[in-house]
Design a protein around this motif. Structure first.
Motif, mmCIF file in Angstrom:
data_model
loop_
_atom_site.group_PDB
_atom_site.id
_atom_site.type_symbol
_atom_site.label_atom_id
_atom_site.label_comp_id
_atom_site.label_asym_id
_atom_site.label_seq_id
_atom_site.Cartn_x
_atom_site.Cartn_y
_atom_site.Cartn_z
ATOM 1 N N PRO A 143 0.109 16.113 10.377
ATOM 2 C CA PRO A 143 0.827 16.906 11.376
ATOM 3 C C PRO A 143 -0.076 17.795 12.229
ATOM 4 O O PRO A 143 0.291 18.129 13.355
ATOM 5 N N ASN A 154 10.016 20.584 15.346
ATOM 6 C CA ASN A 154 9.608 20.368 13.954
ATOM 7 C C ASN A 154 8.219 19.754 13.837
ATOM 8 O O ASN A 154 7.931 19.023 12.892
ATOM 9 N N SER A 157 7.197 15.968 12.879
ATOM 10 C CA SER A 157 6.883 15.492 11.529
ATOM 11 C C SER A 157 8.147 15.258 10.722
ATOM 12 O O SER A 157 9.225 15.774 11.041
ATOM 13 N N VAL A 159 9.456 15.444 6.673
ATOM 14 C CA VAL A 159 9.134 15.940 5.337
ATOM 15 C C VAL A 159 9.843 15.062 4.315
ATOM 16 O O VAL A 159 11.075 14.958 4.310
ATOM 17 N N ARG A 161 10.603 14.324 0.333
ATOM 18 C CA ARG A 161 10.652 15.035 -0.948
ATOM 19 C C ARG A 161 10.898 14.035 -2.077
ATOM 20 O O ARG A 161 11.874 13.274 -2.039
ATOM 21 N N SER A 175 14.649 13.245 2.758
ATOM 22 C CA SER A 175 13.840 13.438 3.969
ATOM 23 C C SER A 175 14.567 14.351 4.941
ATOM 24 O O SER A 175 15.800 14.451 4.933
ATOM 25 N N THR A 226 6.413 17.360 -2.136
ATOM 26 C CA THR A 226 6.784 17.075 -0.749
ATOM 27 C C THR A 226 5.572 16.539 -0.008
ATOM 28 O O THR A 226 4.417 16.861 -0.341
ATOM 29 N N TRP A 227 5.835 15.748 1.005
ATOM 30 C CA TRP A 227 4.782 15.140 1.823
ATOM 31 C C TRP A 227 5.238 15.224 3.273
ATOM 32 O O TRP A 227 6.231 14.614 3.646
ATOM 33 N N SER A 228 4.513 15.986 4.060
ATOM 34 C CA SER A 228 4.821 16.112 5.485
ATOM 35 C C SER A 228 3.939 15.144 6.257
ATOM 36 O O SER A 228 2.708 15.218 6.177
#
Length: 466
Positions: A143, A154, A157, A159, A161, A175, A226-228
């Motif tokens: 990001p 936002n 991006s 996110v 989870r 998401s 979590t992965w952004s």
């Protein structure tokens, strides 16, 4: 050269000639304590954000806000908007899920439950060149490489989870935001063993704008994570996200969501104000947010050029953006502001996008020290100082001052910067002698990634001055 700094450089395999440093009292009438290649131009990495954010405090004021406006060419009656809804971006650096949701709820409270027309997203306040998110460092999904946008939502991006469900041997995947036309695998098998590189273990596929797939497994030992990630097709991000958010909020639309410009003759339905500039620059400086810094930088380029000739740093006036934001206009604005504020003795910094995410930006420690001294005496400078990371407490400088005998914990306000071949730090340190010092250190060298202990030692040395 403080001994601890020299020893840390030696351990890192960095010659002392690669260090440019300056430690001077905030009061310019008092003598310097350290001056080392202070007039050498360096790549400052993210420390360049200090120039952008201080110029913004000076020209816009800490209470400045951006306005995302919602217009229509129709009328509201019977729970429906008979016409198009136009969303005109103003460059808000932090238009995130919660704030767009609030705007949609406000519109629905005014009777806009159904849009009998299109939702038109207007990005025209900025005019920007084409952007390749992977061009800088090959990390297109990070990001921090997102492009600025007048209607930035936002940070472009998604996110993801991941929550392990050990009973069923699966991890559930949530998401946000909801994205129209994007399907995401909602379950992925669990893997045994240590957490390790769990992102690689997922075997994620981000190569299709309409789908995110997982071909691997999620290590159950990781717990919830979590992965952004930056969306694969940033050009369609806003269209998909705005429609997904509108429908998720209970709204309906008979037309489509598309990009376009706001025509003349429309009337205002709602105005969503951003957080104040003082809050925005806190995110920029404490967490080194690149795209937010570029949003601020581009906003400065929207200011009327004639007004800059008469505005002063003690007038208390706040200017308003009136023209289209472009990087070249921002660079011109910052050059003019620099000369008006600091004179011609110190050359203006070389600016690219104002965030430090650049191989071409340059500044001297001496020029930066002048800026920090000026900010310390500015009537609105406290908002700038308080936006910096606090050593040992918060922001990117929280890792500094963790030793039990450290003098800098809670006692230094700093901005850090890191790129390949660049490591830097700059800010204010309160010393044992009762003075506040401006402390600046930069290493431009192949081994700069190993220079952080030397820069930390410089900050500790300054705090111990008597």
């Amino acid at each position: 050269m403080p001994a601890d700094v020299a020893q840390a450089l030696q351990r890192a395999g960095i010659p002392v000639t690669a260090l440019s440093a300056l430690v001077v009292p905030v009061d310019p009438r008092e003598p310097d304590r350290l001056r080392l290649r202070a007039q050498t131009e360096v790549n400052p990495a993210s420390v360049m954000k200090l120039v952008t954010t201080y110029a913004a405090i000076d020209l816009l004021g800490p209470d400045f806000t951006w306005q995302t406006r919602f217009y229509t060419d129709g009328s509201v009656r019977g729970g429906a908007l008979h016409g198009n809804l136009y969303v005109r971006g103003d460059g808000d650096p932090k238009l995130v899920l919660e704030r767009l949701q609030e705007a949609f709820v406000a519109l629905q409270a005014r009777g806009v439950q159904v849009i009998l027309g299109d939702m038109v997203l207007d990005h025209s306040a900025f005019e920007l060149p084409a952007h390749d998110p992977g061009a800088f460092d090959g990390e297109a999904l990070r990001p921090y490489n997102a492009a600025p946008d007048a209607l930035l939502f936002n940070f472009k991006s998604i996110v993801l989870r991941f929550t392990p469900d050990h009973a069923n041997g699966m991890a559930t995947v949530g998401s946000e935001p909801p994205m129209e036309g994007l399907t995401i695998d909602t379950r992925v098998p669990l893997a045994r063993g240590a957490c390790g590189d769990w992102r690689a273990a997922l075997g994620a596929r981000f190569d299709r704008p309409e789908a995110i797939r997982f071909e691997g497994r999620y290590p159950g030992a990781c717990g919830e994570r979590t992965w952004s990630v930056a969306y694969h097709d940033p050009g369609s991000y806003a269209v998909r996200a705005f429609e997904g958010m509108w429908r998720a909020s209970g709204g309906a639309i008979t037309g489509r969501v598309r990009s376009g410009q706001t025509p003349p003759g429309v009337h205002l339905l709602h105005e969503a104000l951003s957080l104040p500039l003082s809050d925005i620059i806190t995110d920029v400086n404490q967490w080194s947010n690149n795209v937010m810094a570029q949003q601020v930088f581009l906003t400065l380029g929207r200011l009327p050029p004639l007004a800059l000739d008469t505005a002063t740093d003690i007038s208390g006036r706040s200017l308003r953006p009136v023209r289209t934001g472009r990087f070249e206009r921002s660079r011109e604005t910052l050059r003019n502001w620099w000369v008006r504020t600091f004179g011609v003795k110190l050359a203006p910094p070389v600016l690219d996008n104002g965030s430090g995410l650049s191989r071409t930006e340059r500044i001297t420690p001496e020029a930066l020290a002048n800026l920090l001294r000026h900010a310390a005496a500015h009537p609105r400078g406290d908002a700038f100082v308080q936006s910096l990371s606090v050593a040992g407490i918060k922001g990117t400088a929280a890792r500094i001052g963790q030793r039990a005998d450290s003098l800098v914990r809670g006692n230094a306000w700093l901005k850090t910067g890191t790129l390949r071949d660049v490591s830097g730090i700059a800010g204010y340190v309160n010393a044992l002698d009762g003075r506040r010092y401006v402390v600046i250190g930069f290493v431009n060298h192949d081994n700069a990634s190993a220079a952080r202990p030397a820069l930390d030692a410089l900050v500790e040395w300054a705090a111990a001055l008597k």
